[in-house]
Every structure is written in structure tokens, then in C-alpha cells.
Design a protein around this motif. Structure first.
Motif, PDB file in Angstrom:
ATOM      1  N   ALA A  29       5.014  -1.753 -11.461  1.00 44.15           N
ATOM      2  CA  ALA A  29       4.386  -0.887 -12.466  1.00 44.15           C
ATOM      3  C   ALA A  29       4.431  -1.525 -13.846  1.00 44.15           C
ATOM      4  N   ARG A  70       4.885   3.203  -1.734  1.00 41.34           N
ATOM      5  CA  ARG A  70       3.823   3.622  -2.652  1.00 41.34           C
ATOM      6  C   ARG A  70       3.008   4.754  -2.044  1.00 41.34           C
ATOM      7  N   ALA A  74       2.574   8.564  -3.567  1.00 43.00           N
ATOM      8  CA  ALA A  74       1.247   9.123  -3.834  1.00 43.00           C
ATOM      9  C   ALA A  74       1.040  10.441  -3.090  1.00 43.00           C
ATOM     10  N   LYS A  77       2.917  13.190  -4.801  1.00 39.40           N
ATOM     11  CA  LYS A  77       2.395  13.549  -6.117  1.00 39.40           C
ATOM     12  C   LYS A  77       1.029  14.208  -6.051  1.00 39.40           C
ATOM     13  N   GLU A  88      -7.412  10.964 -10.053  1.00 36.19           N
ATOM     14  CA  GLU A  88      -6.249  10.583 -10.854  1.00 36.19           C
ATOM     15  C   GLU A  88      -5.402   9.528 -10.148  1.00 36.19           C
ATOM     16  N   MET A  89      -5.373   9.550  -8.811  1.00 32.74           N
ATOM     17  CA  MET A  89      -4.580   8.572  -8.088  1.00 32.74           C
ATOM     18  C   MET A  89      -5.141   7.170  -8.295  1.00 32.74           C
ATOM     19  N   THR A  91      -6.989   6.249 -10.803  1.00 35.99           N
ATOM     20  CA  THR A  91      -6.754   5.913 -12.203  1.00 35.99           C
ATOM     21  C   THR A  91      -5.347   5.367 -12.378  1.00 35.99           C
ATOM     22  N   GLU A  92      -4.401   5.968 -11.682  1.00 38.34           N
ATOM     23  CA  GLU A  92      -3.018   5.499 -11.748  1.00 38.34           C
ATOM     24  C   GLU A  92      -2.895   4.114 -11.130  1.00 38.34           C
ATOM     25  N   ASN A  93      -3.602   3.871 -10.035  1.00 36.67           N
ATOM     26  CA  ASN A  93      -3.580   2.551  -9.407  1.00 36.67           C
ATOM     27  C   ASN A  93      -4.089   1.481 -10.363  1.00 36.67           C
ATOM     28  N   GLY A  95      -3.609   1.282 -13.345  1.00 34.51           N
ATOM     29  CA  GLY A  95      -2.550   0.954 -14.289  1.00 34.51           C
ATOM     30  C   GLY A  95      -1.469   0.075 -13.691  1.00 34.51           C
ATOM     31  N   THR A  96      -1.558  -0.192 -12.385  1.00 31.28           N
ATOM     32  CA  THR A  96      -0.582  -1.057 -11.721  1.00 31.28           C
ATOM     33  C   THR A  96      -1.334  -2.127 -10.910  1.00 31.28           C
TER      34      THR A  96
END
Length: 209
Positions: A29, A70, A74, A77, A88-89, A91-93, A95-96
Motif C-alpha cells: 500500500a 487482499r 476486500a 470491506k 470504490e474497490m 478506486t482503492e486498487n 491507490g495500490t
């Protein structure tokens, strides 16, 4: 039958594995597009590289366990249909990117039946196909809005989707040769063409003021 968890060395080993996986997810992350080494993970938990790998049996098995972890995070969450209804998932990916690259690299290597991740990816795609088919059959949840107003289909979008599906189907086909790649892509092509035609025929909003 006892409901207690593992005790003694087994409990300690399981706890250490979990600690290593949490450290690995944190390392990915924070790493951005930079790769993560076993040493990066080991330093976070106060172990040597060999000490970390001892708990998983090897580097590839460790990386497979990271991807499994991971998926668990997910699902906890966002729910089991995360990628289907929750942008959103993804979008979060984004970021990593390190984890995304790990997924892509490992999924390609896992096409070999002897690879430690082969079983993980084979089962993962089977479970996701079944899960998403059920979600599609149930229809859109009441709390999930459709695409934003004015988000019309366009040729560039259709091209991205078709390329993504083609590449992804090849990976799934290597793990499950019963998949009809050509037939699936032909059906998707027709769906995309219909979406483009509907978008072109839809009335345009007139500017106000």
C-alpha cells in the motif's frame, strides 16, 4: 468437538503468518509502483528473509497468500460482490499499483499447473463467475445507482472494455480450457455495439442559459 482455536506452536505460527501478511499488505500500500521485496516485509516484522519464507514455504507461496489476504480484506470491506457493485474497490486498487502489478504478474505465472498460485487463481475465477452470475440475476441493488447521467457509451470506452475482456479471457482460458473465448468476445462485441447505438440515438441535453 472443541471450538477452541489452535494452541501452542500452531497458534503462534498462525499468528505470525497473519502478522506477516498484514505487514506485506501495508508494504504494498505504501510502495506505490515500486516493487516490494521479501526483505521489505521481513524488516516490518523483525524477521530475516528466510524467517518470513519459512512460514509460507517459499516466495511464490508468500505472494499468493498476500493476494488471498487482499481478497479477504476486500470482501470484508465491500461485500462478496465488491467488484460488481462497488467502484470504490477499484478506486482503492488504483491507490495500490504495487498490488495490482503483483496480481497481474502472478496471474500470468499461475497458468503453469505446478505454480503455487495455480489453484488459487483457478478457484478464484470459478467462484467469481458463479458469484457475479448470481448477482446479475438478482438485479441491481436498490442502494446502487446506475451510471451517472450523461455518461454515454463511446468508442474509446468500448475499445478499452473489449481489450480488457479479451486479455482477461485468455488468462481464464489457460486455467479453464472449457471457456469459449471467441464466442464470449463475439457476444460482448455485440453488446458494446448495441450500447453505442443506443447512446448515439439518445436525445442530447440542450444547454441552458
Amino acid at each position: 468437538m472443541s471450538t477452541r482455536g489452535p494452541r501452542g506452536p500452531y497458534a503462534k505460527s498462525a499468528a505470525r503468518r497473519q502478522l506477516i501478511l498484514e505487514a506485506a499488505l501495508a508494504a504494498y500500500a505504501e510502495a506505490g509502483s515500486r516493487g516490494v521485496s521479501v526483505r521489505d516485509i521481513a524488516e516490518r516484522v523483525g524477521l530475516t528473509d528466510a524467517g518470513v519464507l519459512h512460514h509460507f514455504g517459499g516466495r511464490e507461496a508468500l505472494l499468493t497468500a498476500v493476494l488471498e489476504a487482499r481478497d479477504v480484506v476486500a470482501a470484508q470491506k465491500f461485500g462478496e460482490e465488491a467488484a460488481l457493485w462497488h467502484a470504490e474497490m477499484l478506486t482503492e486498487n488504483a491507490g495500490t499499483p504495487g498490488l495490482v502489478k503483483l496480481f497481474v504478474d502472478l496471474s500470468a505465472a499461475a497458468a503453469e499447473p505446478g505454480h503455487p498460485a495455480h489453484e488459487f487463481f483457478t478457484e478464484r475465477y470459478q467462484v467469481l463467475r458463479r458469484r457475479y452470475a448470481n448477482a446479475f440475476a438478482a438485479g441491481r441493488p436498490a442502494d446502487q445507482p446506475s451510471a451517472a447521467p450523461g455518461a454515454a457509451a463511446d468508442p474509446d470506452w468500448a475499445a478499452r472494455v473489449l481489450i480488457a475482456a479479451t486479455d482477461g479471457l485468455q488468462q481464464q482460458w489457460l486455467l479453464d480450457p472449457s471457456i469459449d473465448m471467441a464466442g464470449d468476445i463475439a457476444r460482448l462485441r455485440d453488446v458494446l455495439l448495441e450500447a453505442l447505438e443506443r447512446s448515439a440515438a439518445a436525445p442530447r441535453e440542450q444547454p441552458t442559459g
